[in-house]
Design an enzyme around this catalytic site. Sequence first.
Site, PDB file in Angstrom:
ATOM      1  N   ASP A  64      -1.124  19.329  18.796  1.00  0.00           N
ATOM      2  CA  ASP A  64      -1.319  20.751  18.526  1.00  0.00           C
ATOM      3  C   ASP A  64      -2.731  21.096  18.982  1.00  0.00           C
ATOM      4  O   ASP A  64      -3.710  20.638  18.393  1.00  0.00           O
ATOM      5  CB  ASP A  64      -1.149  21.024  17.029  1.00  0.00           C
ATOM      6  CG  ASP A  64      -1.356  22.490  16.651  1.00  0.00           C
ATOM      7  OD1 ASP A  64      -1.802  23.284  17.514  1.00  0.00           O
ATOM      8  OD2 ASP A  64      -1.085  22.842  15.487  1.00  0.00           O
ATOM      9  N   SER A 141      -2.944  32.618  35.124  1.00  0.00           N
ATOM     10  CA  SER A 141      -1.985  33.709  35.292  1.00  0.00           C
ATOM     11  C   SER A 141      -2.610  34.845  36.069  1.00  0.00           C
ATOM     12  O   SER A 141      -3.839  35.023  36.073  1.00  0.00           O
ATOM     13  CB  SER A 141      -1.559  34.207  33.896  1.00  0.00           C
ATOM     14  OG  SER A 141      -0.953  35.472  33.951  1.00  0.00           O
ATOM     15  N   TYR A 154      -3.365  39.446  25.509  1.00  0.00           N
ATOM     16  CA  TYR A 154      -3.059  38.266  26.336  1.00  0.00           C
ATOM     17  C   TYR A 154      -4.028  38.186  27.510  1.00  0.00           C
ATOM     18  O   TYR A 154      -4.615  37.121  27.780  1.00  0.00           O
ATOM     19  CB  TYR A 154      -1.615  38.342  26.841  1.00  0.00           C
ATOM     20  CG  TYR A 154      -1.276  37.273  27.852  1.00  0.00           C
ATOM     21  CD1 TYR A 154      -1.121  35.946  27.466  1.00  0.00           C
ATOM     22  CD2 TYR A 154      -1.121  37.587  29.199  1.00  0.00           C
ATOM     23  CE1 TYR A 154      -0.821  34.962  28.396  1.00  0.00           C
ATOM     24  CE2 TYR A 154      -0.824  36.610  30.140  1.00  0.00           C
ATOM     25  CZ  TYR A 154      -0.669  35.298  29.729  1.00  0.00           C
ATOM     26  OH  TYR A 154      -0.378  34.321  30.662  1.00  0.00           O
TER      27      TYR A 154
END
Length: 295
Positions: A64, A141, A154
Amino acid sequence: MEKTVVLITGCSSGIGLGLAVRLASDASRRFKVYATMRNLAKKERLLECVRGCHASTLEILQLDVTDPLSLAAAAQQVQEQRVDVLVCNAGVGLMGPLETCSYQAMKTIFDVNVFGTIGTIQAFLPGMKRRKAGKIIISSSVGALQGIPFNAVYCASKFAVEGLCESLAVILQQFNVHVTLIECGPVNTSFLANLQRTDAEGSALQGLDPQTRALYSQYLQHCQSLFRDVAQDTEEVLQVFLEAICAPCPPLRSFTTQFFMPLTRLKLTSPDGSEYVRAMHKFVFSAGEAQGDRA
């Protein structure tokens, strides 16, 4: 020949899963892959995809990225006591009008996308610097380079990672450690289905002004058509990751698609941002406005 040790975060689906499978299935067995995921209950799909692979090429670890103890435990389980290539792929999305984004949802985005990436790099960077060798590859991205409507939080998180990596790259060239951001456009993975988004018909929108609701509805239509028309197959995107992993000196940024380049270049050719804002608005909303005009 000594294998290249690759640790990948976010391997339960999508790019992370695909990359783990490609590297672990390498015919020459050049790689030892540590495929990590937050929830090991999701490992069955990965195991199914690598069935028949040599046992020495893949291990699956729980990790995690938001938990420092989990990061430390995963690092201890790397048998070779080194990671040659670190692929920071774990990430989450958040879509919707800013007014509808809860504090907890926004915090989760930054915890995973920003602090999770920082923590993962911190766990493995000292070893790379000591060995004067290593590669850090980030799943980035188009939303890290351009502000996208209704993806404000985001994009903010991905912009932060761009600044992080660009800053690190300047220093790490002294240590022969290469940082590469893989700038992805829409990809045919489960990312869009899994991201947190405001329901266009949900109660969260009821308190918003009608114009914002209409714009959001237009954006969702635009998003659907974009994924239908220009989304890349995962295999096409994986090839860009493989090139970065195998290149002696990979660049700071590698692009999986040229589709968004005209918009990206506008930020350089028109530094005050006005041309970019107009162009992005036209790109996203012009079809809906044209339909409204005809109506």
